[in-house]
Design an enzyme around this catalytic site. Structure first.
Site, PDB file in Angstrom:
ATOM      1  N   LYS A 152       3.517   6.350   4.294  1.00  0.00           N
ATOM      2  CA  LYS A 152       2.751   5.458   4.222  1.00  0.00           C
ATOM      3  C   LYS A 152       2.179   4.737   5.488  1.00  0.00           C
ATOM      4  O   LYS A 152       2.064   3.511   5.703  1.00  0.00           O
ATOM      5  CB  LYS A 152       3.472   4.214   3.526  1.00  0.00           C
ATOM      6  N   ARG A 164      13.345  -3.274  -8.305  1.00  0.00           N
ATOM      7  CA  ARG A 164      11.982  -3.211  -8.446  1.00  0.00           C
ATOM      8  C   ARG A 164      11.677  -3.185 -10.064  1.00  0.00           C
ATOM      9  O   ARG A 164      12.218  -2.615 -11.001  1.00  0.00           O
ATOM     10  CB  ARG A 164      11.621  -1.484  -7.904  1.00  0.00           C
ATOM     11  N   ARG A 213       1.495 -11.817   5.898  1.00  0.00           N
ATOM     12  CA  ARG A 213       3.048 -12.202   5.890  1.00  0.00           C
ATOM     13  C   ARG A 213       3.749 -11.712   7.097  1.00  0.00           C
ATOM     14  O   ARG A 213       4.885 -11.835   7.030  1.00  0.00           O
ATOM     15  CB  ARG A 213       3.270 -11.469   4.624  1.00  0.00           C
ATOM     16  N   PRO A 239       0.782  -1.306   0.027  1.00  0.00           N
ATOM     17  CA  PRO A 239      -0.216  -0.077   0.056  1.00  0.00           C
ATOM     18  C   PRO A 239       1.017   1.116   0.046  1.00  0.00           C
ATOM     19  O   PRO A 239       1.683   1.363   0.739  1.00  0.00           O
ATOM     20  CB  PRO A 239      -0.599   0.001   1.444  1.00  0.00           C
ATOM     21  N   GLU A 240       0.582   2.221  -0.971  1.00  0.00           N
ATOM     22  CA  GLU A 240       1.269   3.301  -0.919  1.00  0.00           C
ATOM     23  C   GLU A 240       0.439   4.576  -0.592  1.00  0.00           C
ATOM     24  O   GLU A 240      -0.786   4.282   0.053  1.00  0.00           O
ATOM     25  CB  GLU A 240       1.602   3.682  -2.301  1.00  0.00           C
TER      26      GLU A 240
END
Ligand SMILES: [Zn+2]
Length: 355
Positions: free
Chosen positions: A59, A269, A112, A2-3
């Site tokens: 974030k 990335r 996770r 999530p950003e």
């Protein structure tokens, strides 16, 4: 992960649900979720505090509590927050629970286990969250959507930097809250190559980048973020994933010029771009040849060899079409699996349907 828009959405969904509620206890089943306290010390430290505000910095969600304390919640890869009646069924992925005085619970669910929750004090003078006298967010850059953050500020910060645009946008000390999805989208919108170096930007390039970052983030907040992977919010999924132009669209036509969207790996990335709309000057190519050689449009493997059919049972297609079909099928499987996980998360906290 999530950003800014996803975290902002979670904060906005939580706010009307929990502001005014009092925390009466806490349970933590995975001690490493807590950044600052042991589960026992955390339960003692939050008990009796009232939720005064819910906001966001970069974030992280910031929940202000009475007595000048605040919780920070970093969702990381798979963190989710739900507010449910205390008797709602609890699944094994819930790592931390805040028990509220009105018979509800805030549950932090995190498959996770990378998510992190901290409890800090707020400095009475500066208003900053601090830990042992140091500001928690000291190393974080400005909020790109802050009305006081101007093109002038952006230029000033850019001109003090070196290096290439993609890693710079991901650098939280440069700008807060931008991650892989919105960096790729902003660069495509601004027609700037991810490997472009900062020092080659002209003033109009700087302006386009500033405007692209802000408009993409604002639109994504309006659409409640991109529900890719495990991201969902207390009021449900976002829809920005449907509006992404290049992110995870390798091989699909660029919405601007129709040429296939390409993918390359920059700093470990995945990066998505249109190499036609986002040109790279010869000067910026220098030093980037290894990365550029690894660029793919999903039809051809890096190095130029056609990819095989890989036993996917695709027949009657050229190798290029078969590879494309295989890739698309894989993407669809991944998306379906993520949607199933999000639906399971919502079902497991059945009491959390929007009120
Ligand atoms: Zn294009």
């Amino acid at each position: 992960m999530p950003e800014l828009p996803e975290v902002e959405t979670v904060a906005r969904d939580l706010r009307p649900r929990i502001v005014g509620a009092t925390i009466v206890g806490a349970r933590c089943s995975w001690a490493r979720t807590l950044r600052t306290h042991s589960p026992e010390a955390f339960a003692v430290a939050v008990a009796g505090r009232r939720v005064e505000a819910v906001g966001r910095r970069a974030k992280q969600i910031v929940v202000d509590l009475s007595g000048r304390a605040a919780l920070t919640v970093h969702l990381k890869m798979t963190g989710q927050l739900f507010v449910v009646p205390a008797d709602a069924p609890e699944d094994p992925y819930v790592r931390l629970v805040l028990e509220l005085g009105d018979g509800r619970e805030v549950r932090f669910r995190d498959i996770r286990k990378f998510g992190k929750i901290g409890l800090y004090g707020r400095d009475p003078v500066s208003g900053e969250l601090t830990v042992e006298g140091a500001a928690v967010f000291a190393a974080i850059g400005p909020e790109p959507l802050d009305p006081e953050f101007t093109l002038r500020d952006f230029r000033w910060r850019l001109r003090r930097r070196k290096g290439r645009l993609k890693p710079l946008l991901l650098d939280q000390s440069f700008l807060a809250g931008v991650g892989n999805i919105y960096a790729d989208e902003a660069l495509w919108t601004a027609r700037l190559h991810p490997l472009r170096t900062v020092r080659t930007l002209r003033p109009p390039d700087e302006r386009r980048l500033f405007e692209a970052v802000r408009s993409i983030l604002a639109e994504a907040i309006e659409r409640r973020g991109s529900s890719i992977d495990d991201y969902t919010a207390p009021d449900g999924d976002g829809s920005m994933q449907e509006r992404l132009q290049v992110y995870q669209r390798t091989g699909e036509p660029c919405p601007r010029c129709g040429r296939p969207v390409k993918r390359m790996v920059i700093g470990a990335r995945s990066t998505h771009l249109c190499s036609w709309c986002q040109r790279l000057t010869a000067a910026d190519r220098a030093g980037a040849s290894t990365i550029l050689r690894g660029m793919t449009d999903g039809r051809r493997r890096p190095g130029g060899r056609w990819a095989g059919l890989a036993g996917e049972g695709v027949s009657g297609l050229t190798p290029a079409e078969a590879e494309q079909a295989t890739r698309r099928a894989r993407t669809e499987r991944t998306q379906r699996a993520a949607a199933t996980r999000r639906a399971a998360a919502r079902a497991s906290v059945a009491g959390s349907t929007p009120s």
